[in-house]
Design a protein around this motif. Structure first.
Motif, PDB file in Angstrom:
ATOM      1  N   UNK A   1     119.417  94.575  48.728  1.00 55.56           N
ATOM      2  CA  UNK A   1     119.865  94.049  47.645  1.00 55.56           C
ATOM      3  C   UNK A   1     119.074  94.018  46.288  1.00 55.56           C
ATOM      4  N   UNK A   2     119.801  93.977  45.047  1.00 50.50           N
ATOM      5  CA  UNK A   2     119.219  94.250  43.874  1.00 50.50           C
ATOM      6  C   UNK A   2     119.252  92.844  43.262  1.00 50.50           C
ATOM      7  N   UNK A   3     118.440  91.893  42.874  1.00 48.68           N
ATOM      8  CA  UNK A   3     118.343  90.532  42.471  1.00 48.68           C
ATOM      9  C   UNK A   3     117.378  90.469  41.037  1.00 48.68           C
ATOM     10  N   UNK A   4     118.214  89.774  40.141  1.00 45.53           N
ATOM     11  CA  UNK A   4     117.668  89.773  39.083  1.00 45.53           C
ATOM     12  C   UNK A   4     117.316  88.298  38.704  1.00 45.53           C
TER      13      UNK A   4
ATOM     14  N   UNK B   1     132.122  94.932  34.591  1.00 40.15           N
ATOM     15  CA  UNK B   1     131.588  93.517  33.615  1.00 40.15           C
ATOM     16  C   UNK B   1     130.417  93.083  34.537  1.00 40.15           C
ATOM     17  N   UNK B   2     130.166  93.538  35.639  1.00 41.13           N
ATOM     18  CA  UNK B   2     129.238  92.703  36.519  1.00 41.13           C
ATOM     19  C   UNK B   2     127.843  92.540  35.640  1.00 41.13           C
ATOM     20  N   UNK B   3     127.556  93.410  35.052  1.00 38.11           N
ATOM     21  CA  UNK B   3     125.990  92.914  34.324  1.00 38.11           C
ATOM     22  C   UNK B   3     126.198  91.783  33.427  1.00 38.11           C
ATOM     23  N   UNK B   4     127.362  91.427  33.008  1.00 40.23           N
ATOM     24  CA  UNK B   4     127.375  90.289  32.235  1.00 40.23           C
ATOM     25  C   UNK B   4     127.237  88.973  33.171  1.00 40.23           C
ATOM     26  N   UNK B   5     127.112  89.225  34.247  1.00 43.85           N
ATOM     27  CA  UNK B   5     126.710  87.905  34.975  1.00 43.85           C
ATOM     28  C   UNK B   5     125.230  87.770  35.087  1.00 43.85           C
ATOM     29  N   UNK B   6     124.433  88.816  34.695  1.00 37.72           N
ATOM     30  CA  UNK B   6     123.083  88.608  34.525  1.00 37.72           C
ATOM     31  C   UNK B   6     122.560  88.622  32.883  1.00 37.72           C
TER      32      UNK B   6
ATOM     33  N   UNK C   1     114.799  85.152  36.476  1.00 39.07           N
ATOM     34  CA  UNK C   1     114.262  85.307  34.786  1.00 39.07           C
ATOM     35  C   UNK C   1     112.959  85.663  35.003  1.00 39.07           C
ATOM     36  N   UNK C   2     112.345  85.723  35.910  1.00 37.44           N
ATOM     37  CA  UNK C   2     110.713  86.157  35.683  1.00 37.44           C
ATOM     38  C   UNK C   2     110.547  87.202  36.727  1.00 37.44           C
ATOM     39  N   UNK C   3     111.486  87.666  37.509  1.00 33.97           N
ATOM     40  CA  UNK C   3     111.231  88.919  38.334  1.00 33.97           C
ATOM     41  C   UNK C   3     112.470  89.536  38.672  1.00 33.97           C
ATOM     42  N   UNK C   4     112.234  90.798  39.303  1.00 37.27           N
ATOM     43  CA  UNK C   4     113.297  91.372  39.950  1.00 37.27           C
ATOM     44  C   UNK C   4     113.029  91.844  41.368  1.00 37.27           C
ATOM     45  N   UNK C   5     113.875  91.713  42.244  1.00 35.26           N
ATOM     46  CA  UNK C   5     113.618  91.925  43.643  1.00 35.26           C
ATOM     47  C   UNK C   5     114.509  93.211  43.926  1.00 35.26           C
ATOM     48  N   UNK C   6     113.967  94.029  44.784  1.00 37.96           N
ATOM     49  CA  UNK C   6     114.552  95.082  45.235  1.00 37.96           C
ATOM     50  C   UNK C   6     114.210  95.431  46.907  1.00 37.96           C
ATOM     51  N   UNK C   7     115.320  95.158  47.670  1.00 36.04           N
ATOM     52  CA  UNK C   7     115.040  95.226  49.161  1.00 36.04           C
ATOM     53  C   UNK C   7     113.953  94.450  49.614  1.00 36.04           C
ATOM     54  N   UNK C   8     113.823  93.247  49.282  1.00 33.97           N
ATOM     55  CA  UNK C   8     112.660  92.327  49.550  1.00 33.97           C
ATOM     56  C   UNK C   8     111.355  92.457  48.909  1.00 33.97           C
ATOM     57  N   UNK C   9     111.300  93.528  47.973  1.00 35.42           N
ATOM     58  CA  UNK C   9     110.039  93.679  47.296  1.00 35.42           C
ATOM     59  C   UNK C   9     110.227  92.926  45.831  1.00 35.42           C
ATOM     60  N   UNK C  10     109.155  92.184  45.433  1.00 34.80           N
ATOM     61  CA  UNK C  10     109.407  91.345  44.374  1.00 34.80           C
ATOM     62  C   UNK C  10     108.633  91.868  43.165  1.00 34.80           C
ATOM     63  N   UNK C  11     109.187  92.310  42.136  1.00 30.46           N
ATOM     64  CA  UNK C  11     108.373  92.659  41.164  1.00 30.46           C
ATOM     65  C   UNK C  11     108.272  91.605  40.009  1.00 30.46           C
ATOM     66  N   UNK C  12     107.150  91.066  39.738  1.00 36.02           N
ATOM     67  CA  UNK C  12     106.914  89.797  38.776  1.00 36.02           C
ATOM     68  C   UNK C  12     106.736  90.633  37.364  1.00 36.02           C
TER      69      UNK C  12
ATOM     70  N   UNK D   1     116.406  87.940  28.506  1.00 33.05           N
ATOM     71  CA  UNK D   1     114.773  87.173  28.834  1.00 33.05           C
ATOM     72  C   UNK D   1     113.798  88.832  28.787  1.00 33.05           C
ATOM     73  N   UNK D   2     114.356  89.722  29.531  1.00 31.98           N
ATOM     74  CA  UNK D   2     113.449  90.843  29.718  1.00 31.98           C
ATOM     75  C   UNK D   2     113.167  91.378  28.329  1.00 31.98           C
ATOM     76  N   UNK D   3     114.162  91.437  27.503  1.00 33.44           N
ATOM     77  CA  UNK D   3     114.165  92.035  26.192  1.00 33.44           C
ATOM     78  C   UNK D   3     112.921  91.315  25.455  1.00 33.44           C
ATOM     79  N   UNK D   4     113.283  89.980  25.527  1.00 40.24           N
ATOM     80  CA  UNK D   4     112.359  88.957  24.767  1.00 40.24           C
ATOM     81  C   UNK D   4     110.940  89.202  24.887  1.00 40.24           C
ATOM     82  N   UNK D   5     110.581  89.379  26.278  1.00 40.99           N
ATOM     83  CA  UNK D   5     109.235  89.510  26.895  1.00 40.99           C
ATOM     84  C   UNK D   5     109.008  91.131  26.549  1.00 40.99           C
ATOM     85  N   UNK D   6     109.662  92.011  26.020  1.00 42.30           N
ATOM     86  CA  UNK D   6     109.139  93.296  25.657  1.00 42.30           C
ATOM     87  C   UNK D   6     109.142  94.222  26.685  1.00 42.30           C
ATOM     88  N   UNK D   7     109.946  94.135  27.801  1.00 41.37           N
ATOM     89  CA  UNK D   7     110.057  94.998  29.039  1.00 41.37           C
ATOM     90  C   UNK D   7     110.997  95.916  28.634  1.00 41.37           C
TER      91      UNK D   7
END
Length: 140
Positions: free
Chosen positions: A16-19, A90-95, A21-32, A101-107
């Protein structure tokens, strides 16, 4: 004839790919978020989207929705690239809030954010910028 089926999935969907507020998780690997230098997302494909198979190609004209990707570049130099499937355009509208928040944080670049959210007209982009300003104000 009938209604064309979607193109077959060549491979398997794993994880799974999970978004958040402060991280993104890809296949149980968390990217802070604080360890991420940049995020780039392409989400122009979704399940059942009519595609142009090309002249002489008799394969399905409906996509399976897996021609999307996310690229996460970490400050460590590591690059994580992952394809993902969307079922609806329209699925990305859900996040939306997480992406802003990613944009505001300059990512993330504004152009990438507007493309992901489907905000293409000048009016839509202006409205998005107002929404971003309100989000920044709410944080302070």
């Amino acid at each position: 004839m009938g209604i064309p089926k979607t193109e077959p999935l060549r491979g398997e969907i794993d994880g799974f790919l999970t978004f958040e507020k402060n991280s993104i998780e890809i296949e149980n690997e968390v990217f802070c978020l604080e360890k991420i230098e940049s995020i780039e997302i392409s989400n122009g494909d979704y399940y059942g989207k009519i595609i142009n198979p090309g002249r002489g190609n008799f394969n399905s004209i409906r996509s399976n929705g897996v021609a999307n990707f996310i690229k996460i570049k970490l400050y460590s130099g590591k690059l994580k690239i992952c394809n993902f499937q969307l079922f609806n355009s329209y699925d990305m509208q859900e996040i939306r809030n997480e992406l802003i928040n990613y944009y505001i944080n300059g990512k993330m670049e504004l152009e990438n954010l507007t493309n992901i959210l489907g905000e293409n007209t000048n009016k839509e982009i202006a409205t998005l910028k107002v929404e971003i300003e309100k989000s920044i104000t709410a944080i302070k």
